[in-house]
Design a protein around this motif. Structure first.
Motif, short mmCIF file in Angstrom:
data_model
loop_
_atom_site.label_atom_id
_atom_site.label_comp_id
_atom_site.label_asym_id
_atom_site.label_seq_id
_atom_site.Cartn_x
_atom_site.Cartn_y
_atom_site.Cartn_z
N ARG A 1 50.96 45.56 34.27
CA ARG A 1 49.58 46.00 34.02
C ARG A 1 49.26 47.21 34.91
O ARG A 1 49.27 47.12 36.12
CB ARG A 1 48.59 44.86 34.33
CG ARG A 1 48.67 43.72 33.35
CD ARG A 1 47.94 42.51 33.87
NE ARG A 1 48.50 42.11 35.17
CZ ARG A 1 48.09 41.05 35.85
NH1 ARG A 1 47.12 40.29 35.38
NH2 ARG A 1 48.64 40.74 37.01
N LEU B 1 47.82 48.85 29.53
CA LEU B 1 46.81 49.66 30.21
C LEU B 1 45.54 48.83 30.40
O LEU B 1 45.00 48.28 29.44
CB LEU B 1 46.47 50.91 29.40
CG LEU B 1 45.37 51.75 30.04
CD1 LEU B 1 45.93 52.67 31.10
CD2 LEU B 1 44.60 52.55 29.01
N VAL B 2 45.10 48.72 31.65
CA VAL B 2 43.77 48.14 31.90
C VAL B 2 42.84 49.32 32.18
O VAL B 2 42.98 49.99 33.20
CB VAL B 2 43.79 47.17 33.10
CG1 VAL B 2 42.43 46.50 33.26
CG2 VAL B 2 44.88 46.14 32.94
N PRO B 3 41.92 49.59 31.25
CA PRO B 3 41.11 50.81 31.41
C PRO B 3 39.97 50.63 32.39
O PRO B 3 39.30 49.61 32.40
CB PRO B 3 40.58 51.07 30.00
CG PRO B 3 40.57 49.73 29.35
CD PRO B 3 41.62 48.88 30.01
N ASN C 1 44.17 42.66 40.71
CA ASN C 1 43.91 42.47 39.29
C ASN C 1 44.86 43.24 38.39
O ASN C 1 44.96 42.97 37.20
CB ASN C 1 42.47 42.88 38.96
CG ASN C 1 41.46 41.97 39.63
OD1 ASN C 1 41.59 40.75 39.59
ND2 ASN C 1 40.46 42.56 40.27
N ILE C 2 45.53 44.24 38.96
CA ILE C 2 46.52 44.99 38.20
C ILE C 2 47.80 45.09 39.03
O ILE C 2 47.77 44.94 40.25
CB ILE C 2 46.02 46.41 37.82
CG1 ILE C 2 45.41 47.11 39.03
CG2 ILE C 2 45.00 46.34 36.69
CD1 ILE C 2 44.90 48.51 38.75
N GLY D 1 36.57 41.57 41.06
CA GLY D 1 37.25 42.34 40.03
C GLY D 1 36.46 42.25 38.74
O GLY D 1 35.34 41.72 38.74
N PRO D 2 37.01 42.72 37.64
CA PRO D 2 36.28 42.66 36.37
C PRO D 2 35.75 41.27 36.01
O PRO D 2 34.60 41.17 35.56
CB PRO D 2 37.32 43.16 35.36
CG PRO D 2 38.20 44.05 36.15
CD PRO D 2 38.26 43.47 37.53
N LEU E 1 35.68 52.48 26.17
CA LEU E 1 36.76 52.62 27.15
C LEU E 1 38.05 51.95 26.70
O LEU E 1 39.14 52.48 26.89
CB LEU E 1 36.28 51.96 28.45
CG LEU E 1 36.90 52.34 29.76
CD1 LEU E 1 36.65 53.79 30.04
CD2 LEU E 1 36.30 51.49 30.87
N THR E 2 37.95 50.79 26.08
CA THR E 2 39.15 50.00 25.82
C THR E 2 39.80 50.32 24.48
O THR E 2 40.87 49.81 24.20
CB THR E 2 38.84 48.50 25.87
OG1 THR E 2 37.65 48.27 25.13
CG2 THR E 2 38.65 48.05 27.29
N GLN F 1 38.05 44.21 30.06
CA GLN F 1 39.04 44.39 31.12
C GLN F 1 39.61 43.05 31.54
O GLN F 1 40.81 42.89 31.70
CB GLN F 1 38.40 45.09 32.32
CG GLN F 1 38.11 46.56 32.08
CD GLN F 1 37.20 47.15 33.13
OE1 GLN F 1 36.49 46.43 33.84
NE2 GLN F 1 37.20 48.46 33.25
N ILE G 1 42.08 41.76 29.08
CA ILE G 1 43.37 42.46 29.15
C ILE G 1 44.15 41.95 30.37
O ILE G 1 45.34 41.66 30.28
CB ILE G 1 43.16 43.98 29.25
CG1 ILE G 1 42.53 44.50 27.96
CG2 ILE G 1 44.49 44.69 29.50
CD1 ILE G 1 42.15 45.97 28.00
N ILE G 2 43.44 41.78 31.50
CA ILE G 2 44.11 41.29 32.71
C ILE G 2 44.66 39.89 32.49
O ILE G 2 45.76 39.57 32.91
CB ILE G 2 43.13 41.32 33.90
CG1 ILE G 2 42.85 42.77 34.30
CG2 ILE G 2 43.69 40.55 35.09
CD1 ILE G 2 41.73 42.93 35.30
N ARG H 1 39.17 31.85 38.51
CA ARG H 1 38.39 32.76 39.36
C ARG H 1 37.16 32.04 39.90
O ARG H 1 36.13 31.98 39.22
CB ARG H 1 37.95 33.99 38.54
CG ARG H 1 39.06 34.62 37.73
CD ARG H 1 40.08 35.35 38.58
NE ARG H 1 39.54 36.51 39.20
CZ ARG H 1 40.19 37.68 39.28
NH1 ARG H 1 41.38 37.83 38.76
NH2 ARG H 1 39.64 38.70 39.90
#
Lengths: 286, 496
Positions: A117, A145-147, A162-163, B140-141, B183-184, B449, B452-453, B464
């Protein structure tokens, strides 16, 4: 001088720094026109709306190339004549301090076993293309990709775990690099960077790709040759003065940033092709 | 500590100091003007701060916010027209005092108690800030998603009285937040091929439109009565007996104000009203209330200024604004490229402490100015609206055009102005719309995000803990009214 950045944005400041010495070179005043909309699209349109007489110069980045690729009604790279490069900022692959991927070897073998990631800017953006190209050159599984909104967010999420990795300019992660919270695995430049003499380049590791953020000048095709030559010389000279040098230093840009139309043109063509391949492979180009 | 001294050192910069003085004067000025509130002014000034750099900009806006709350009390006392909504509680006792010929004393007490309230809350803020800083990298996100969701769950309570109307306004804000490139996916949404919309709708033009132009249209549609000013000499510094009498009210007001300000969704106006009620409840001179009680001026004034410091806590530390004004300040920070959140405390401690220091300074400045120039400031309520509002309109257009030099932004501002006018007419508050606009992009981006993570696995949120706690708090907040009603019904059924 048209730029896609707002007043005070990074590219806008580059333009204004160049303009400190430029009037002396050209015997003429410069003004900056900020056309911010559409990731460079509006700036390109503005350029196209002006006569090809060398009086309107665009300060462009890789973003403009990707914007052109996705919007064919805009001026394309073949409609432009590159003049000179203004800044070059190499990118490095970073991991967090306690990452299990400590060495380039560990990093690459992990990337072959699973999709890593990577933090980057928006999907289909410059970072995405660079990460894609890096992954392919290194024979990795296509990275995820984490944008994020920008370099600051990427660094924070890198430290926060996180990445897996980030592709960043050293300046973007400066305080975390100094605090040792993130570790550089490799730099994606032609030569090792002065600030990081122990960090190998991708090319040394057999990864045939470079990644950097660049800005440079161009005019519309059709501009008379003598004016193009005059502009190239004048711009390069204007950016050789102490004020511009100091600006490059202070913002952590490469001291070899400034270069003429030949090298800059080659670089732009390279990015354009890389971008086309990446966007096609990612299914973002119709 | 080092950061704190760094923040103080920033105040030694004459440029920053000048901005704080300017912000204070402007804040008192507009605070005293009925119609133009602190939030309108901050929205109007926002574009001009963009060129200043983050620290002077936020110091300037913070000073306006602090001083406007005090400024509102000047006209509340002298004209019985609160210049700022947060001063409405002050008018209750303050104007009565003025009628008794104690206007100078009321003004003096207002200045002193405001300053004490403001300073107390900033000091609390200074001590509370580092505790929040420790959480920084744990955000984080997924955590931001949970936080944004929590913020959105407050939308029904922020702004106007009608929960339904607040929710409608918030939904509109969420919708506006989806305009522009995603963005994504890298895809443009709702841009309709208009290039100006491809980067999304900017905060600045929307805020200026909603607050300044919307207010102008609303005022233009109203009939104006002429303000009557009660005669007053310069403000009188309260003497020892008065201070002794009011000390208890000031502490009550400061405490309540700081606490209420720190709660997301509640701001200075609420703090002042609750401060007034509690001051009366605990007063030894209850009989004076309603007839011009000096304690009734001190309590709410301490409370509304304490709320300013308090409301900076969720704004800076969590990125969730507690009021319309802090929503605009938040947008101003984002425009400057600063994303508020726990990170701010580790990334830019100097900026934070500079904000605190500038707020302390602003509190001292308006105390001095308030004591010596209150009478002068009160005269500005005599400026005819026919001169005032056209000026505001010109500034609005310049302000919307300036930052991007884009006519597109001016059109957005004008449309937002019309929306703001219709909102006021229909009893909607613009605050939830702004909450929706600010939090909308955040809630959507951070969810994507996170997914995706987590590799598109929603159960990733279970790993979390901070996010889980925030989800639980949100759920509790939303379900409590339902549960308590059921429990009451259950109790009634049991007793019957």
């Amino acid at each position: 001088m048209v730029t896609h950045a707002g007043v005070g944005g990074g590219t806008d400041i580059t333009a204004r720094m160049m303009m400190v010495a430029a009037p002396g070179e050209f015997g003429q005043e410069f003004t900056v026109v900020n056309r911010t909309a559409g990731s460079g699209a509006q700036a390109l349109q503005y350029l196209a709306s002006r006569p090809a007489d060398g009086h309107t110069i665009i300060l462009m980045t890789q973003t403009h190339l990707l914007t052109m690729l996705r919007n064919r009604s805009l001026p394309q790279l073949s409609d432009l004549i590159p003049l000179a490069r203004a800044t070059e900022d190499p990118q490095m692959v970073l991991v967090r301090r306690d990452s299990p991927l400590r060495t380039p070897d560990e990093f690459l073998s992990a990337g072959r076993a699973r999709s890593l990631r990577f933090g980057g800017t928006h999907v289909g953006g410059v970072d995405h293309v660079a990460i894609f190209a890096f992954g392919r050159a290194a024979g990795l599984q296509q990275p995820t990709l984490v944008p994020f909104r920008g370099g600051g967010d990427i660094v924070i999420n890198l430290v926060g775990g996180n990445i897996d990795a980030g592709l960043l300019n050293p300046a973007e992660a400066e305080s975390q690099l100094r605090a040792g919270e993130v570790r550089p695995i490799m730099v994606l430049s032609e030569r090792r960077m002065a600030g990081f003499p122990n960090v190998p380049t991708g090319k040394e590791l057999g990864i045939n790709t470079v990644a950097s953020t660049v800005r440079g000048f161009a005019v519309l095709r059709g501009t008379p040759d003598d004016r193009v030559a005059r502009l190239e010389q004048g711009l390069v000279r204007a950016m050789s003065g102490p004020i511009y040098r100091g600006y490059l230093d202070n913002t952590g840009q490469s001291p070899d940033s400034v270069t003429g139309r030949e090298a800059w043109g080659r670089q732009l063509t390279g990015f354009y092709e890389e971008g086309r391949e990446a966007l096609t492979a990612l299914g973002l180009l119709r | 500590m080092e950061a704190f001294l760094g923040g103080l050192a920033v105040m030694a910069d004459p440029y920053v100091l000048m901005m704080v003085v300017l912000g204070t004067v402007l804040g008192i000025f507009v605070g005293a003007l009925p119609g133009i509130s602190g939030s309108t002014t901050i929205a109007l000034m926002l574009p001009m701060t963009i060129a200043m750099g983050p620290i002077p900009a936020i110091c300037f806006l913070g000073a306006i916010y602090c001083a406007a709350n005090f400024g509102g009390s000047i006209t509340a006392i002298l004209v019985n027209a609160p210049g700022d909504p947060s001063a409405s509680a002050t008018a209750l006792e303050g104007y009565k005092m003025a009628e008794k010929g104690q206007a100078g004393l009321a003004l003096g007490m207002s200045a002193v108690s405001s300053a004490i309230g403001g300073i107390v809350s900033v000091v609390v803020l200074i001590f509370a800030a580092p505790m929040l800083a420790r959480a920084a990298y744990n955000f984080g996100p997924p955590e931001y998603f949970a936080l944004a969701l929590f913020g959105l769950s407050m939308c029904a309570a922020i702004g106007g009285d009608s929960a339904v109307k607040n929710l409608i306004a918030a939904a509109l804000g969420l919708l506006i937040a989806t305009v522009g490139m995603d963005l994504t996916t890298g895809v443009e949404r709702f841009a309709f091929g208009v290039m100006e919309l491809s980067d999304g709708i900017g905060f600045v033009p929307v805020l200026i439109g909603l607050f300044a132009v919307g207010e102008m249209l609303d005022q233009a549609a109203r009939r104006y009565g002429r303000a009557q000013i009660v005669f007053a000499d310069a403000a009188r510094v309260p003497g020892w007996p008065e201070m002794k009498k009011c000390m208890r009210s000031i502490w009550i007001g400061s405490g309540i104000g700081t606490f209420i300000g720190a709660l997301p969704a509640l701001g200075a106006t609420t703090a002042a009203l609750i401060g007034y009620n509690e001051t009366r409840r605990w007063s030894k001179h209850k009989e004076e209330f309603g007839k011009g009680s000096i304690e009734g001026v001190a309590g709410p004034e301490a409370a509304n200024n304490a709320a300013v410091g308090g409301s900076m806590v969720p704004t800076l530390a969590l990125g969730i604004p507690g009021s319309a004004t802090t929503a605009i300040i938040l947008a101003g920070l984002i425009v400057q490229g600063i994303r508020p959140g726990p990170h701010l405390f580790t990334e830019q401690p100097t900026l934070l402490y500079a904000v605190f220091a500038s707020m302390l300074a602003a509190n001292v400045f308006y105390l001095v100015m308030g004591l010596y120039m209150a009478r002068l400031f009160a005269r500005i309520s005599l400026i005819p609206p026919a001169f005032l509002w056209p000026t505001v309109f010109v500034l609005s257009v310049i302000g919307a055009y300036g930052p991007n030099q884009s006519m597109g932004d001016v059109y957005v501002m004008l449309v937002a102005g019309l929306v703001g006018f219709l909102f006021r007419r229909a009893g909607f508050s613009p605050a939830p719309l702004i909450m929706g606009l600010v939090l909308g992009a955040m809630v959507e981006e951070t969810l994507k995000q996170s997914l995706i993570i987590f590799g598109d696995d929603v159960t990733g949120f279970l790993g979390r803990p901070i996010a889980l706690v925030l989800f639980a708090v949100t759920a509790a907040g939303l379900l409590w009214p339902v549960v308590s009603r059921l429990m009451r019904r259950g109790a009634r059924a049991a007793s019957a």
